[in-house]
Design an enzyme around this catalytic site. Structure first.
Site: not given
Ligand code: AMP
Ligand code: MG
Length: 487
Positions: A260, A128, A94, A181
């Site tokens: 994930d 994003g 995302g 990364r």
């Molecule tokens: P994470 O907690 O970083 O592993 O992300 C969990 C999910 O939320 C994934 O699908 C990410 O891509 C999405 N996500 C987290 N932060 C954002 C953001 N600021 N904008 C869009 N998607 C996000």
């Molecule tokens: Mg993640």
């Protein structure tokens, strides 16, 4: 001069798998690019020397995401996952994408995966973006873990991007960044779970064969498919168990052990609300939103096993049950073995020295060390750094010399526990050949960090950045965590 970062030996392994696994996306255009961190150590792994690559080159590749020679666009990867044990079918990259896959000088294929590079079809209303503080924290986590021998992704670059972001968990507006990364793969347990959820077994098989071919090539000589799959699952189970033991002995709490965030290569990645633990406490929980402590420090081995079981469910029908069960059965013994080896090593007793000690005595020393830490609420990193700094060869013969200053400064209850512990430690040391006692010292000095980026340390470098745009304390801390031991 052409930009060497755009013409690295890019390959299209994932792109070639087919567009059922990803969506082509475009990077965000940022108002500004200020390079805050470039990882020249990783650059060398790519066969480039730092002076061949200018900061402008970094920004063009890892801030502007100019087209590279892979010939494919940025790819937002599709995945689902269990988050805090609930299935979420609305995940996916995302705020990131796969910018490219590159063959490093060690012959292995690596991903350049972004974080904060703009919205994708999976952003679900999110912006994003990545906050600058989030990026700084991931740099520190990945560099610290790498230096401590944890199988982790690296941070290749961090570029500040000049936007003002609104976040509930940081004083807002807060500064923005984009990170790249460097990891073995961004294929997650959740990548398989999505295909199982969508009932697409052919796509699971194709993905599994891809994973084995690229990341487990030593298994390709196994002709029988099911035997190969079974070996692969056992290999993954062992890698995951090893990783968790590495986190535990680093005193590290990942904080968000959703499926994930579990790499199919057994590598640690994605550092959000992580924390290194100060006072030893198995219940220590790093994420403020983890109300039940599901992903607490002490729950990490069980949480990752639960994730592995869920992966096994997603693979049922592709991998025969006996193969999955054999792999799951390998998790606990591998975890115990690696955890014991690494804990003893932190006490100066490398696996080679441990051959002089009966197994029961090794186990008792570990149990009594953890009990001492827990009962006395001592700082996990401080205990081992103090042990390292104070170690003397004469501890082998006289237990009263062991941590004597610490004992004098302890209250009666803690002193009594420490005294019991040091007698046990001395009994172990006394069984090592006298000419090996220097090896204990060398082991302590090369194992235990003098600096880990605890939360207060990270907050302390963040204040000068926000108040004066002073990055020096960050670079100073980074240097210490990159070279944390005495040798
Ligand atoms: P994470 O907690 O970083 O592993 O992300 C969990 C999910 O939320 C994934 O699908 C990410 O891509 C999405 N996500 C987290 N932060 C954002 C953001 N600021 N904008 C869009 N998607 C996000
Ligand atoms: Mg993640």
């Amino acid at each position: 001069m052409p930009n060497p970062l755009l013409s690295l030996p890019y390959e299209s392994a994932l792109a070639d798998l087919g567009d059922e696994y990803y969506d082509a996306v475009s990077p965000a255009a940022f108002p500004k690019h200020v390079l805050r961190f470039r990882n020249d150590d990783v650059l060398r792994q790519l066969g480039l020397s730092p002076n061949e690559v200018s900061d402008r080159n970094w920004i063009e590749a890892f801030g502007q995401f100019q087209s590279n020679t892979s010939g494919h666009p940025a790819l937002a990867l599709r995945y689902h996952g269990y988050q805090f044990r609930s299935y979420n079918p609305f995940l996916g990259d995302g705020r990131g994408f796969l910018y490219g896959q590159v063959r490093a000088t060690n012959g292995k294929l690596y991903d350049f995966g972004t974080k904060g590079s703009g919205p994708t079809p999976y952003s679900r209303g999110g912006d994003g973006r990545l906050t600058l503080k989030g990026g700084v924290r991931e740099v520190l986590a990945s560099e610290a873990l790498h230096a401590l021998g944890v199988n982790t992704s690296r941070t290749l670059s961090l570029i500040e991007t000049g936007e003002a972001l609104q976040r509930g968990d940081e004083p807002s507006p807060t500064r923005s960044s984009v990170m790249v990364r460097f990891s073995h793969s961004h294929i997650r347990f959740g990548t398989f779970e999505r295909l199982s959820y969508l009932k697409q077994p052919d796509l699971i098989s194709r993905l599994l064969n891809h994973v084995i071919t690229i990341y487990y090539p030593h298994l390709l000589s196994i002709e029988d498919e099911q035997t190969r799959y079974a070996h692969w699952f056992t290999d993954l189970s062992e890698r995951l168990a090893t990783l968790v033991a590495q986190w535990m002995t680093a005193g590290f709490c990942h904080a968000v052990l959703n499926t994930d965030n579990m790499s199919i290569t057994g590598e640690s990645f994605d550092y959000g609300p992580f924390a290194f633990m100060d006072e030893y406490d198995p219940r220590f929980t790093a994420a403020y939103f983890d109300y039940s402590g599901l992903y607490s420090y002490g729950n990490q081995p069980g949480a990752c096993y639960w994730n592995l079981e869920k992966l096994a469910v997603a693979l049922a029908g592709i991998v025969e049950p006996a193969g999955l069960e054999a792999g799951l059965a390998q998790y606990q013994p591998t975890y115990s073995q690696v955890f014991c080896d690494r804990t003893l090593t932190k006490l100066g007793i490398s696996p080679q020295l441990a051959t002089h000690l009966p197994a029961g005595q090794q186990r008792e020393l570990i149990a009594s060390t953890l009990n001492l830490l827990e009962q006395t609420h001592v700082s996990y990193p401080d205990f081992f750094s103090t042990l390292t700094q104070q170690f003397e060869p004469n501890w082998q013969t006289d237990p009263t010399l062991i941590l004597s200053a610490t004992l004098e400064n302890s209250d009666a209850e803690a002193a009594s526990l420490l005294d019991q512990w040091r007698q046990r430690y001395q009994i172990c040391l006394s069984q090592l050949p006298p000419d090996q006692i220097q090896t204990v010292q060398a082991c302590l000095r090369s194992t235990n960090p003098m600096t880990v980026p605890l939360r207060p340390q990270i907050e302390a470098i963040w204040a000068p950045i926000t108040e004066d745009d002073n990055w020096q304390p960050f670079y100073d801390l980074l240097k210490k965590v990159q070279h944390p031991t005495l040798v």
